[in-house]
Design an enzyme around this catalytic site. Structure first.
Site, mmCIF file in Angstrom:
data_model
loop_
_atom_site.group_PDB
_atom_site.id
_atom_site.type_symbol
_atom_site.label_atom_id
_atom_site.label_comp_id
_atom_site.label_asym_id
_atom_site.label_seq_id
_atom_site.Cartn_x
_atom_site.Cartn_y
_atom_site.Cartn_z
ATOM 1 N N LYS A 95 1.228 -0.887 0.189
ATOM 2 C CA LYS A 95 -0.016 0.066 0.112
ATOM 3 C C LYS A 95 0.513 1.714 -0.737
ATOM 4 C CE LYS A 95 -4.226 -1.698 0.333
ATOM 5 N NZ LYS A 95 -4.128 -3.623 0.761
ATOM 6 N N GLU A 117 -9.862 5.830 2.865
ATOM 7 C CA GLU A 117 -11.036 4.329 3.685
ATOM 8 C C GLU A 117 -9.371 3.752 3.981
ATOM 9 O OE1 GLU A 117 -10.081 4.969 0.425
ATOM 10 O OE2 GLU A 117 -8.866 2.943 0.364
ATOM 11 N N SER A 383 1.960 -9.607 -1.136
ATOM 12 C CA SER A 383 1.894 -8.342 -0.971
ATOM 13 C C SER A 383 1.540 -8.456 0.429
ATOM 14 C CB SER A 383 0.091 -7.851 -1.394
ATOM 15 O OG SER A 383 -0.766 -9.039 -0.686
HETATM 16 C C1 LIG Z 1 -5.005 -4.010 0.964
HETATM 17 C C2 LIG Z 1 -4.473 -5.340 0.859
HETATM 18 C C3 LIG Z 1 -4.925 -6.672 -0.179
HETATM 19 C C4 LIG Z 1 -5.672 -6.047 -0.901
HETATM 20 O O1 LIG Z 1 -5.619 -5.058 -2.434
HETATM 21 P P1 LIG Z 1 -5.328 -5.193 -2.995
HETATM 22 O O2 LIG Z 1 -5.647 -3.879 -3.937
HETATM 23 O O3 LIG Z 1 -6.752 -5.770 -4.358
HETATM 24 O O4 LIG Z 1 -4.064 -5.472 -3.248
HETATM 25 C C5 LIG Z 1 -4.044 -7.619 -0.527
HETATM 26 N N1 LIG Z 1 -3.302 -7.929 -0.184
HETATM 27 C C6 LIG Z 1 -2.697 -6.522 1.407
HETATM 28 C C7 LIG Z 1 -1.586 -7.252 2.549
HETATM 29 C C8 LIG Z 1 -3.192 -5.751 1.876
HETATM 30 O O5 LIG Z 1 -3.216 -4.716 2.977
#
Ligand SMILES: *Cc1c(COP(=O)(O)O)cnc(C)c1O
Length: 399
Positions: A95, A117, A383
């Site tokens: 993020k 948000e 992610s």
């Molecule tokens: C917010 C988040 C997501 C989901 O958001 P995307 O916009 O689909 O990437 C996925 N993994 C993590 C660790 C997150 O914090």
């Protein structure tokens, strides 16, 4: 920013095929236009690009590594598995890539107040972090259910100096927090920039957020060339709004690499408690965009469920809707239970505790690897890291 071959940017109205667009109240049309113009100016501005590069390097810790997952590869005994380590970014998820880009944009626009948000709290934390760094006031909308299940991230935001505004409408999760943030923006647009946390909302957000996140894919492309001297066969990423997925997919679009997005199957896609938007949704208009949407027969947005707060969202970025229809990427889902199993597996085979969102991508290896060969390569985007989810995982496993 280089563009993949044969792939079109959104058109002047911000559409990817028939998806996307700007379905917003009239008061937002001019600010969105301003945002788009300023963004395009900044793309050509060397100082902006240099400043963002420096922040990515010295503040976030980029480039994040591409790690060969030897334990996981030996476990499945098929394709070689690599992990792109967004869990190692400052604040613990991808993020921050978008938040840094957008805070520079807000500065250029002369805005003093930032709103955001958040679902899992990761985007709220990333936004609170960049606001602290740039001395901006920060207000984060968050559903009451998420405040409860992500209390540590709520505290992090407060410690960083942000105000967290609880949202008690609807299902009290991400979509409701987004609705409230949009309402705030409509009211305060003169001095306020809205940092949307994923590739959703009205144009230019889906394009802009994708471009900020595509650093994941551009790094991956270089790193796999160094490690293997070729492109991978598969790239797997989880899809909530879709920003980490499109971020890693983007430089590989139409390159022959198979791109796989994994949605949250919740209790199972034969129940009504899931977030498998691209698997089971249909076209609708939601939060400023036309996209696949989970909705009932009357077109009301469904109440959705995922164990992972970051995937608990009934819509999806419009570009993914386009990629699905055009079969440029494929989308599947895995359940809460499969995601938890994958969390244990990655923790024990690799020494990496993933975010529950990322665990959905890992879980898909169970289905993908049997049909792969030893000389193939899979890259999974991790992610984020799992610290924020430890209580949820602990409760699920009954410790
Ligand atoms: C917010 C988040 C997501 C989901 O958001 P995307 O916009 O689909 O990437 C996925 N993994 C993590 C660790 C997150 O914090």
């Amino acid at each position: 920013m280089s563009t993949p071959n044969n792939y079109f940017q959104p058109d002047f109205s911000g559409k990817f095929g028939k998806y996307g667009g700007k379905f917003v109240p009239e008061t937002l049309i001019t600010p969105l236009k301003e945002l788009e113009e300023t963004y395009f100016q900044l793309l050509k501005d060397d100082n902006f690009n240099k400043e963002l590069d420096k922040l990515n390097k010295e503040f976030s810790g980029r480039p994040t590594p591409l790690t060969f997952a030897e334990g996981l590869t030996n476990y499945y005994k098929r394709a070689k598995i690599y992990l792109k380590r967004e869990d190692l970014c400052h604040t613990g998820a991808h993020k921050i890539n978008n938040a840094l880009g957008q805070i520079l944009l807000a500065k250029k626009l002369g805005k003093k107040r930032i709103i955001a948000e958040t679902g899992a709290g990761q985007h709220g934390v990333a936004t609170a972090t960049v606001c602290a760094k740039f001395g901006m006031k920060c207000f984060v909308y968050m559903g009451e259910v998420d405040i409860e299940r992500q209390s540590l991230n709520v505290f992090r935001m407060k410690l960083l100096g942000a105000e967290v505004i609880p949202v008690s409408s609807g299902s009290r999760t991400l979509k409701d927090a987004t609705n409230e943030a949009i309402r705030d923006w409509v009211t305060n647009v003169n001095d306020t920039h809205y940092i949307i946390g994923s590739v959703v909302g009205p144009h230019p957000y889906p394009m802009m957020v994708r471009n900020f996140q595509s650093i994941i894919g551009f790094e991956t492309k270089e790193q796999i060339q160094i490690a293997e001297n070729r492109l991978p066969d598969y790239i797997v990423a989880c899809v909530g709004g879709g920003s980490n997925a499109i971020g890693i997919f983007y430089p590989f679009l139409n390159s022959g690499v198979k791109l796989i997005g994994v949605e949250a199957g919740g209790y199972g896609i034969n129940t009504n408690k899931h977030c498998a938007t691209l698997t089971l949704g249909r076209e609708g208009i939601f939060q400023g965009m036309k996209t696949y949407l989970l909705q009932d027969n009357d077109g009301q947005v469904s109440e959705v469920h995922s164990i992972s707060a970051g995937l608990d969202y009934p819509g999806v970025g419009p570009e993914h809707s386009y990629l699905k229809d055009e079969i440029i990427a494929d989308y599947f889902s895995v359940s809460d239970e499969e995601a938890i199993k994958a969390t244990e597996l990655l923790s024990q085979k690799e020494g990496i505790i993933p975010a529950l969102e990322s665990a959905h991508a890992i879980a898909y290896l169970e289905k993908l690897t049997p049909s792969t060969a030893k000389d193939e390569i899979i890259i999974v985007n991790v992610s984020g890291r799992g610290d924020k989810d430890l209580y949820t995982i602990k409760n699920f496993l009954g410790y």
